[in-house]
Write a protein that holds these residues in place. Structure first.
Motif, PDB file in Angstrom:
ATOM      1  N   LEU A 105       9.474  -4.470   5.035  1.00  0.00           N
ATOM      2  CA  LEU A 105       9.170  -5.273   6.311  1.00  0.00           C
ATOM      3  C   LEU A 105       9.713  -4.549   7.689  1.00  0.00           C
ATOM      4  N   ASN A 106      11.046  -4.150   7.330  1.00  0.00           N
ATOM      5  CA  ASN A 106      11.668  -3.256   8.445  1.00  0.00           C
ATOM      6  C   ASN A 106      10.614  -2.191   8.773  1.00  0.00           C
ATOM      7  N   GLU A 107      10.255  -1.290   7.791  1.00  0.00           N
ATOM      8  CA  GLU A 107       9.351  -0.204   8.068  1.00  0.00           C
ATOM      9  C   GLU A 107       8.197  -0.703   8.972  1.00  0.00           C
ATOM     10  N   ILE A 108       7.555  -1.661   8.462  1.00  0.00           N
ATOM     11  CA  ILE A 108       6.074  -2.094   9.170  1.00  0.00           C
ATOM     12  C   ILE A 108       6.716  -2.502  10.457  1.00  0.00           C
ATOM     13  N   LYS A 109       7.753  -3.037  10.664  1.00  0.00           N
ATOM     14  CA  LYS A 109       8.083  -3.508  12.098  1.00  0.00           C
ATOM     15  C   LYS A 109       8.290  -2.208  12.706  1.00  0.00           C
ATOM     16  N   HIS A 110       8.894  -1.319  12.345  1.00  0.00           N
ATOM     17  CA  HIS A 110       9.175  -0.074  13.243  1.00  0.00           C
ATOM     18  C   HIS A 110       8.049   0.778  13.310  1.00  0.00           C
ATOM     19  N   GLN A 111       7.047   0.683  12.575  1.00  0.00           N
ATOM     20  CA  GLN A 111       5.557   1.419  12.786  1.00  0.00           C
ATOM     21  C   GLN A 111       4.819   0.484  13.890  1.00  0.00           C
ATOM     22  N   LYS A 112       4.863  -0.849  14.036  1.00  0.00           N
ATOM     23  CA  LYS A 112       4.281  -1.610  15.018  1.00  0.00           C
ATOM     24  C   LYS A 112       4.942  -1.156  16.615  1.00  0.00           C
ATOM     25  N   VAL A 113       6.187  -0.935  16.389  1.00  0.00           N
ATOM     26  CA  VAL A 113       6.912  -0.793  17.781  1.00  0.00           C
ATOM     27  C   VAL A 113       6.554   0.970  18.154  1.00  0.00           C
ATOM     28  N   GLY A 158       0.916  -1.192  -0.063  1.00  0.00           N
ATOM     29  CA  GLY A 158       0.059  -0.064  -0.197  1.00  0.00           C
ATOM     30  C   GLY A 158       0.904   1.394  -0.085  1.00  0.00           C
ATOM     31  N   ALA A 159       0.170   2.286   0.119  1.00  0.00           N
ATOM     32  CA  ALA A 159       0.785   3.686  -0.251  1.00  0.00           C
ATOM     33  C   ALA A 159       1.363   4.214   1.300  1.00  0.00           C
ATOM     34  N   GLN A 160       1.148   3.832   2.379  1.00  0.00           N
ATOM     35  CA  GLN A 160       1.105   4.361   3.623  1.00  0.00           C
ATOM     36  C   GLN A 160       2.530   4.111   3.886  1.00  0.00           C
ATOM     37  N   TYR A 161       3.318   3.353   3.493  1.00  0.00           N
ATOM     38  CA  TYR A 161       4.727   3.091   3.823  1.00  0.00           C
ATOM     39  C   TYR A 161       5.636   3.704   2.719  1.00  0.00           C
ATOM     40  N   ASN A 162       5.242   4.549   1.720  1.00  0.00           N
ATOM     41  CA  ASN A 162       5.888   5.325   0.804  1.00  0.00           C
ATOM     42  C   ASN A 162       6.839   4.469  -0.087  1.00  0.00           C
ATOM     43  N   PRO A 163       6.016   3.764  -0.892  1.00  0.00           N
ATOM     44  CA  PRO A 163       6.862   2.584  -1.687  1.00  0.00           C
ATOM     45  C   PRO A 163       7.785   3.177  -2.817  1.00  0.00           C
ATOM     46  N   ARG A 164       7.549   4.544  -3.058  1.00  0.00           N
ATOM     47  CA  ARG A 164       8.483   5.042  -4.108  1.00  0.00           C
ATOM     48  C   ARG A 164       9.732   5.249  -3.259  1.00  0.00           C
TER      49      ARG A 164
END
Length: 174
Positions: free
Chosen positions: A76-84, A35-41
């Motif tokens: 995946l690292n960004e998602i883990k960071h957001q969860k923390v 999705g777009a929320q994690y800045n794919p660009r």
């Protein structure tokens, strides 16, 4: 793509060809997967930067898999960071102290008496005292503000301090 599979990615022309061929694919892969929320660009650009940093280690034939793997891991690292971050936002600070209820009550009563005594001071004494002790102004600044001499300001502060000391047992101020 180049005719020579052993072409060096560190050469600008080769890197540019890889970028032009895979940039949109990496972005679209990340966009559709996360999705777009994690800045794919941004993550796609960072993957290309990693490829450039490791251009001597990555063979030309493995550039595509390197890009996709690195971009996927970054996401995946960004998602883990957001969860923390979310986990820590959910933790509420404690709303209690180690002070006894008696201490809290005494403190409230003391502040009530302090405010009452302050209210009963002469206005010029109260103003000089509060400007000095609450606002941290120097005596010369207060004298200039009030249009009086510095000695008058010192007398007013001293007088207010004496009244507070007399009315409130144990009153000390720095």
């Amino acid at each position: 793509m180049p005719k020579n599979p052993s072409e060096n990615i560190c050469e600008e022309a080769a890197f540019e060809r890889i970028y032009n061929k895979y940039a949109d694919d990496v972005h679209n892969f990340l966009y559709y997967k996360y999705g777009a929320q994690y800045n794919p660009r941004d993550k796609a650009q960072e993957a290309f930067m990693k490829l450039w940093d490791n251009c001597k280690k990555v063979p030309f034939a493995k550039a595509k898999s390197f890009l996709f793997s690195v971009a996927d891991n970054m996401m995946l690292n960004e998602i883990k960071h957001q969860k923390v971050v979310l986990k820590h936002q959910k933790i509420k600070p404690k709303h209690y102290t180690n002070e006894t209820p008696e201490f809290v009550l005494e403190q409230e009563q003391y502040f009530e008496r302090y405010n009452k005594v302050l209210a009963n001071l002469k206005e010029e004494h109260r103003v000089a005292f509060l400007l000095s002790k609450a606002e941290g102004k120097k005596h010369s600044e207060i004298a200039e503000m009030l249009g009086v001499t510095q000695k008058v300001v010192e007398y007013r502060i001293y007088s207010a301090f004496n009244v507070l000391k007399k009315e409130l047992e144990g009153f000390k101020i720095k």
